[in-house]
Design a protein around this motif. Structure first.
Motif, mmCIF file in Angstrom:
data_model
loop_
_atom_site.group_PDB
_atom_site.id
_atom_site.type_symbol
_atom_site.label_atom_id
_atom_site.label_comp_id
_atom_site.label_asym_id
_atom_site.label_seq_id
_atom_site.Cartn_x
_atom_site.Cartn_y
_atom_site.Cartn_z
ATOM 1 N N MET A 526 38.936 39.682 31.678
ATOM 2 C CA MET A 526 39.057 39.021 32.981
ATOM 3 C C MET A 526 40.473 39.173 33.544
ATOM 4 O O MET A 526 40.656 39.398 34.750
ATOM 5 C CB MET A 526 38.690 37.548 32.860
ATOM 6 N N LEU A 527 41.466 39.073 32.676
ATOM 7 C CA LEU A 527 42.849 39.181 33.130
ATOM 8 C C LEU A 527 43.192 40.594 33.595
ATOM 9 O O LEU A 527 44.062 40.772 34.457
ATOM 10 C CB LEU A 527 43.799 38.744 32.018
ATOM 11 N N GLU A 528 42.529 41.591 33.040
ATOM 12 C CA GLU A 528 42.798 42.974 33.447
ATOM 13 C C GLU A 528 42.477 43.216 34.920
ATOM 14 O O GLU A 528 43.065 44.103 35.549
ATOM 15 C CB GLU A 528 42.006 43.944 32.566
ATOM 16 N N VAL A 529 41.540 42.456 35.465
ATOM 17 C CA VAL A 529 41.170 42.651 36.874
ATOM 18 C C VAL A 529 41.573 41.461 37.739
ATOM 19 O O VAL A 529 41.194 41.381 38.909
ATOM 20 C CB VAL A 529 39.645 42.905 37.007
ATOM 21 N N ALA A 530 42.329 40.532 37.176
ATOM 22 C CA ALA A 530 42.617 39.273 37.873
ATOM 23 C C ALA A 530 43.353 39.481 39.188
ATOM 24 O O ALA A 530 43.086 38.775 40.174
ATOM 25 C CB ALA A 530 43.409 38.339 36.960
ATOM 26 N N ASP A 531 44.268 40.442 39.242
ATOM 27 C CA ASP A 531 45.018 40.652 40.484
ATOM 28 C C ASP A 531 44.095 41.046 41.632
ATOM 29 O O ASP A 531 44.351 40.719 42.795
ATOM 30 C CB ASP A 531 46.090 41.725 40.285
ATOM 31 N N ARG A 532 43.029 41.749 41.293
ATOM 32 C CA ARG A 532 42.073 42.204 42.304
ATOM 33 C C ARG A 532 41.318 41.031 42.931
ATOM 34 O O ARG A 532 40.813 41.133 44.045
ATOM 35 C CB ARG A 532 41.094 43.180 41.651
ATOM 36 N N TYR A 533 41.240 39.909 42.199
ATOM 37 C CA TYR A 533 40.431 38.775 42.657
ATOM 38 C C TYR A 533 41.269 37.544 42.994
ATOM 39 O O TYR A 533 40.745 36.440 43.044
ATOM 40 C CB TYR A 533 39.376 38.435 41.595
ATOM 41 N N ARG A 534 42.545 37.743 43.222
ATOM 42 C CA ARG A 534 43.381 36.620 43.642
ATOM 43 C C ARG A 534 42.809 36.007 44.934
ATOM 44 O O ARG A 534 42.451 36.726 45.862
ATOM 45 C CB ARG A 534 44.814 37.071 43.902
ATOM 46 N N GLY A 535 42.736 34.688 44.928
ATOM 47 C CA GLY A 535 42.187 34.010 46.089
ATOM 48 C C GLY A 535 40.689 33.829 46.061
ATOM 49 O O GLY A 535 40.133 33.101 46.891
ATOM 50 N N ASN A 536 40.015 34.483 45.124
ATOM 51 C CA ASN A 536 38.571 34.296 44.954
ATOM 52 C C ASN A 536 38.369 33.020 44.135
ATOM 53 O O ASN A 536 38.626 32.990 42.940
ATOM 54 C CB ASN A 536 37.970 35.510 44.236
ATOM 55 N N ASN A 537 37.925 31.965 44.803
ATOM 56 C CA ASN A 537 37.881 30.638 44.184
ATOM 57 C C ASN A 537 37.050 30.620 42.909
ATOM 58 O O ASN A 537 37.466 30.056 41.885
ATOM 59 C CB ASN A 537 37.337 29.621 45.188
ATOM 60 N N ASN A 538 35.863 31.211 42.949
ATOM 61 C CA ASN A 538 35.004 31.200 41.764
ATOM 62 C C ASN A 538 35.627 31.977 40.613
ATOM 63 O O ASN A 538 35.564 31.548 39.458
ATOM 64 C CB ASN A 538 33.630 31.789 42.099
ATOM 65 N N PHE A 539 36.226 33.131 40.924
ATOM 66 C CA PHE A 539 36.863 33.917 39.866
ATOM 67 C C PHE A 539 38.009 33.137 39.243
ATOM 68 O O PHE A 539 38.151 33.099 38.009
ATOM 69 C CB PHE A 539 37.372 35.257 40.402
ATOM 70 N N GLU A 540 38.847 32.528 40.064
ATOM 71 C CA GLU A 540 40.011 31.822 39.525
ATOM 72 C C GLU A 540 39.590 30.625 38.677
ATOM 73 O O GLU A 540 40.206 30.353 37.643
ATOM 74 C CB GLU A 540 40.939 31.399 40.665
ATOM 75 N N TYR A 541 38.548 29.910 39.105
ATOM 76 C CA TYR A 541 38.035 28.815 38.276
ATOM 77 C C TYR A 541 37.568 29.349 36.926
ATOM 78 O O TYR A 541 37.927 28.807 35.870
ATOM 79 C CB TYR A 541 36.882 28.107 38.991
ATOM 80 N N ASP A 542 36.760 30.398 36.939
ATOM 81 C CA ASP A 542 36.223 30.946 35.688
ATOM 82 C C ASP A 542 37.323 31.536 34.821
ATOM 83 O O ASP A 542 37.275 31.430 33.587
ATOM 84 C CB ASP A 542 35.166 32.012 35.986
#
Length: 719
Positions: A526-542
Motif C-alpha cells: 500500500m505504501l508503494e503506491v501511497a503518493d498516487r492516492y494522496r487525498g483519496n479519503n478511503n485509501f488514506e483511511y485504509d
C-alpha cells in the motif's frame, strides 16, 4: 399498477426540483449538493424486492419497489459505475460532472426481504453519544446498504422512567436503576443496574427528541424500526417496593442484576401493558419488538419457558396484534421449550453469529440439529466484539455458510440477513460484502468480488493495491473454520501486561491463524503506491488501518522476544527489546493521530457535546473513559472479567493509558534482572486516575497520514 406507479414517478421527476422531494433525492443532496438533478427516481411495484439501473438521456434511472431498494441501487451504481464508495469514514463524495452511463439495464432482486441492523451492544460500544447529525448519516448508510429492519433502541430509558414513576418510584430511585449512557445496553439486557448514572433530566429530554427524529427519518425511507419490548425485567427491589414475586440472579461481573418478573406472574400483563402504553405515547407502535428474556440467564431452573414465551408474546400482541417478536439466537436462546408451541410468524430469530457459530443447522459448535424448526430467522454477521480495532473477517466462511442456505431444508424459513456487530465503524469491506449477499443469488469467488470492491473503494484499479488486499483476503480476512475467536486479533498494546500476554480481553478466544508478517507485506504494498492516492479519503483511511495492523503485529513479536530475554536472563537484549516495544507503541499513537476515526478525542468529544452543564459533560466523559478501560469498578476490573473488553487502539489512550502500564511492567522485570525483589503492580490503581481525568483530547487529526505512515513503517526496518 406497476405502470401507473412508474408513470407517476416520471411525472414527479419532471416537476421543478424540490416540489415533491423524496428521501432518495434528499440523500443525493447530502452526498453531493446538486446531485439529485442527475438522477431519475422511479418507484414501481414488484412481487419481490428489486432495484434497477437504467439510462434516460444523460440521467441515471434508479428504479425499485421501495425507497430503501432504490437507495441500494444508488449505492450499487456509485460503487460499480462511478467508483465511489460511501462508508463510515466518508458519507460524502464529489460525483462526476457527467455520470458514467448505464449502457444496458441492470436488475437485481431478492426474496430475502428483511435486512436487520444492530446489536444492543452497538448502542453502547459505538453509538452511546451520537447526536442527530451522526444518526442522519447512519440512516443514510442503512438505506444505501438495503437495511430496512433496524433495532431502534434510543430513548428506551425514557419509557422506563415514565413507567416506573407511574408505579410509584421516585426520580432518585429510578436513576439508581437506569444506567448511564455508556452502559445502557447491559441495563437493557438485564445485566446491571445504575452503573454510570445517575442521569440528569436533560438526558431523558434529549434522547426522547432524538428518537423521534430517528423514527421520522426511518419511516420516510420505509424502514421498519424494531422497538425494545417488555419481557419481565424489574428493579431488584421491586419485591419490597411493589410486592412483586421476583426471580433474582447472581451478580454479573460484580454488578447487581435487575430482577425477573416471571411472565406467568398475575401482574406481568398489567406491567407489560403499562410499558407498551408509555412506549406508544412517546414513539408510536411498531411491527417488530425485540425481547431476549433469558439472555445469559444462569438461574433458569424455575422458569416455565413455554408459558413464559406465550405470556410475553400475548402482551406484545395485545399492543400490536400483527407484530413479530425479534429474538437473538445466542447460546441457549431462544430456548427450544419456549419456541415449541409458538406459531410460524410469531418469532423472527437472529442467528447472531452465522459466519462463525451458526445455530440454524450446519456444522458449528452451536449447531442445533433441527435448526429453528417452524420459525422465521435471519442469517447474521457479528464480526466485531466490544468495538475493538483490528483487521478481521471470515470471507470464506461467510460465503460458504450463506450459500449453504440455498438448498438446505433447515433454511426454508430464512427471511433475510442481519448485521449484529457489537461495535461498528470498522472493517467496511466485510459489511459491504454482507450487505450485497441478498442481491447475489449465485455464489461467487471472493477474489473477483474483492477486485470490484477495490475499484469502488478507491475509484481506480491498481495491481499493487490488489496484491495487498488479496494477501489480506486470504489471511487476516479469512479466519478459518474451527477458529471461534470473538473479533479481531487483539492488540498486544491493549492488554494488562503479564509474562504470557496474548488476548487483551477475558473472552476473546483468540487463536493464531495468520503469519504476523502478512500485515507488514500488505502495508508495504500500500505504501508503494501511497503518493498516487494522496487525498483519496478511503485509501488514506485504509492505509492507516493496515499500517496500524502491521505495527500491532510487529509489537507482538517484539513482546515475545522481550519475555524470552527476561526468562533467559539476557539483560542487554531485554533492555533493547522492551524499549523497542515502547517505541512501537508511541509510533502507533502518532500514526493513529493522523485520522479522526482513530483518535480517542473523537469519542470523548462526542460524550462531552451532549452535556448541557459542566457537570453533565464530566459525567458523560467519565462514562466514555470507563467503558473503554476498566469497564467497571475495581471488583469488575480485577475479578469480573470486563476490564479491557472494549479496549481501543486509539491515539491518546495509547500514550496516556496503555504506555504507562507497559512502562511500569517492563521496569519491574528490569528490576528483577538487576536483583531487586519482584513487585506486584496494582493495575487498577494505575488505571482509575485516567478514567477520572479531565484533560482534553481533540478529534482533529495531526500530521500528514501518508508521510507519517511511511516514517513509522520505515523505522521498523531501521531498528
Amino acid at each position: 399498477m406497476k405502470i401507473k406507479l412508474c408513470l407517476f414517478a416520471l411525472f414527479i421527476a419532471a416537476l421543478p426540483f424540490g416540489l415533491f422531494a423524496n428521501p432518495v433525492s434528499d440523500l443525493l443532496e447530502r452526498i453531493d449538493p446538486g446531485a439529485s438533478k442527475k438522477f431519475i427516481i422511479e418507484l414501481c411495484a414488484g412481487a419481490d424486492d428489486f432495484f434497477e439501473l437504467d439510462q434516460r438521456g444523460s440521467k441515471i434511472v434508479l428504479r425499485g419497489n421501495n425507497y430503501v431498494n432504490i437507495s441500494t441501487g444508488l449505492n450499487w451504481y456509485l460503487k460499480y459505475y462511478a467508483g465511489i464508495h460511501l462508508s463510515w469514514n466518508g458519507m460524502q463524495a464529489k460525483l462526476p460532472q457527467i455520470l458514467p452511463p448505464v449502457k444496458q439495464k441492470e436488475r437485481h432482486e431478492t426474496s430475502l426481504s428483511l435486512r436487520y441492523d444492530f446489536n444492543y451492544c452497538t448502542y453502547s460500544y459505538t453509538m452511546a453519544f451520537w447526536d442527530w447529525q451522526r444518526w442522519e448519516r447512519e440512516i443514510d448508510w442503512m438505506a444505501l446498504h438495503g437495511i430496512n429492519l433496524p433495532l431502534a433502541a434510543v430513548g428506551q430509558e425514557c419509557i422506563w422512567f415514565n413507567m416506573l414513576q407511574k408505579l410509584g418510584y421516585s426520580k432518585e430511585e429510578i436513576n439508581t436503576f437506569i444506567s448511564g449512557p455508556a452502559f445502557l445496553a447491559w441495563w437493557a439486557m438485564n445485566n446491571l443496574e445504575g452503573w454510570g448514572g445517575p442521569n440528569p433530566d436533560s438526558w431523558y429530554t434529549q434522547q426522547e427528541a432524538l428518537q423521534k427524529k430517528i423514527l421520522k427519518r426511518m419511516r420516510e425511507y420505509g424502514i421498519k424500526p424494531v422497538f425494545p419490548g417488555y419481557s419481565g425485567m424489574m428493579p431488584h427491589n421491586a419485591d419490597e417496593k411493589l410486592g412483586l414475586t421476583l426471580t433474582k440472579s447472581d451478580l454479573w461481573n460484580g454488578f447487581t442484576r435487575p430482577a425477573f418478573l416471571q411472565p406467568t406472574d398475575p401482574r406481568f400483563a398489567e406491567i407489560a401493558e403499562l410499558y407498551y402504553s408509555e412506549q406508544e405515547r412517546l414513539f408510536g407502535k411498531a411491527n417488530y419488538y425485540s425481547m431476549d428474556p433469558f439472555h445469559e440467564l444462569e438461574n433458569a431452573e424455575s422458569v416455565d419457558f413455554d408459558a413464559a414465551g406465550k405470556a410475553i408474546l400475548n402482551a406484545m400482541k395485545k399492543t400490536s396484534p400483527q407484530a413479530t417478536w425479534v429474538i437473538q439466537g445466542w447460546t441457549e436462546n431462544p430456548r427450544p421449550e419456549m419456541m415449541k408451541y409458538l406459531a410460524n410468524g410469531d418469532l423472527l430469530i437472529l442467528d447472531l453469529f452465522s459466519e462463525c457459530r451458526p445455530m440454524w443447522g450446519i456444522p458449528s459448535i452451536w449447531k442445533r440439529d433441527k435448526g429453528y424448526e417452524q420459525h422465521n430467522w435471519l442469517f447474521c454477521m457479528l464480526l466485531n466484539f466490544g468495538g475493538n480495532v483490528g483487521l478481521h473477517g471470515r470471507m470464506d466462511q461467510l460465503l460458504d455458510n450463506f450459500y449453504l442456505t440455498k438448498n438446505n431444508p433447515l433454511a426454508a424459513h430464512l427471511k433475510g440477513i442481519g448485521l449484529t456487530m457489537e461495535g461498528t465503524e470498522n472493517n467496511p469491506m466485510m459489511f459491504e460484502l454482507m450487505c450485497e449477499l441478498p442481491w447475489r443469488p449465485e455464489k461467487f469467488k471472493k477474489e473477483d468480488w474483492l477486485k470490484d470492491y477495490l475499484f469502488a473503494r478507491y475509484g481506480a484499479r491498481d495491481d499493487k493495491i490488489e496484491q495487498a488486499w488479496m494477501l489480506l483476503g486470504n489471511t487476516l480476512y479469512n479466519c478459518p473454520f474451527g477458529n471461534n475467536q470473538q473479533g479481531p486479533h487483539e492488540s498486544i498494546f491493549c492488554g494488562r501486561p503479564t509474562l504470557n500476554n496474548f488476548q487483551a480481553s477475558s473472552w476473546s478466544k483468540m487463536q493464531n491463524y495468520y503469519d504476523p508478517t502478512t500485515s507488514e507485506e500488505a502495508a508495504r504494498l500500500m505504501l508503494e503506491v501511497a503518493d498516487r492516492y494522496r487525498g483519496n479519503n478511503n485509501f488514506e483511511y485504509d492505509l492507516v488501518d493496515i499500517v496500524r495492523q502491521s505495527l500491532s503485529d510487529r509489537a507482538r513479536v517484539v513482546y515475545n522476544r522481550a519475555i524470552a530475554d527476561f526468562k533467559s536472563f539476557d539483560k542487554r537484549s531485554f533492555a533493547k527489546d522492551s524499549q523497542e516495544f515502547l517505541q512501537l507503541l508511541l509510533m502507533q499513537d502518532r500514526l493513529l493521530g493522523t485520522r479522526s476515526e482513530f483518535r480517542v478525542g473523537r469519542w470523548t468529544e462526542q460524550a462531552r457535546s451532549l452535556g448541557t452543564t459542566p457537570q453533565e459533560k464530566d459525567l458523560y466523559e467519565w462514562n466514555a473513559r470507563v467503558q473503554i478501560t476498566t469497564w467497571g469498578n475495581r471488583t469488575c476490573a480485577d475479578v469480573g472479567g470486563l476490564r479491557d473488553y472494549a479496549h481501543k487502539e486509539w491515539n491518546g489512550i495509547l500514550r496516556d493509558f496503555y504506555y504507562k502500564r507497559w512502562a511500569a511492567y517492563w521496569q519491574t522485570l528490569q528490576d528483577q534482572l538487576d536483583g531487586k525483589p519482584e513487585v506486584k503492580l496494582d493495575y487498577y490503581a494505575m488505571e482509575e486516575p485516567w478514567t477520572l481525568a479531565k484533560n482534553s483530547y481533540s478529534s482533529v487529526p495531526e500530521g500528514d497520514c501518508v508521510n507519517v505512515a511511511k516514517e513509522v513503517f520505515n523505522s521498523l526496518h531501521n531498528q
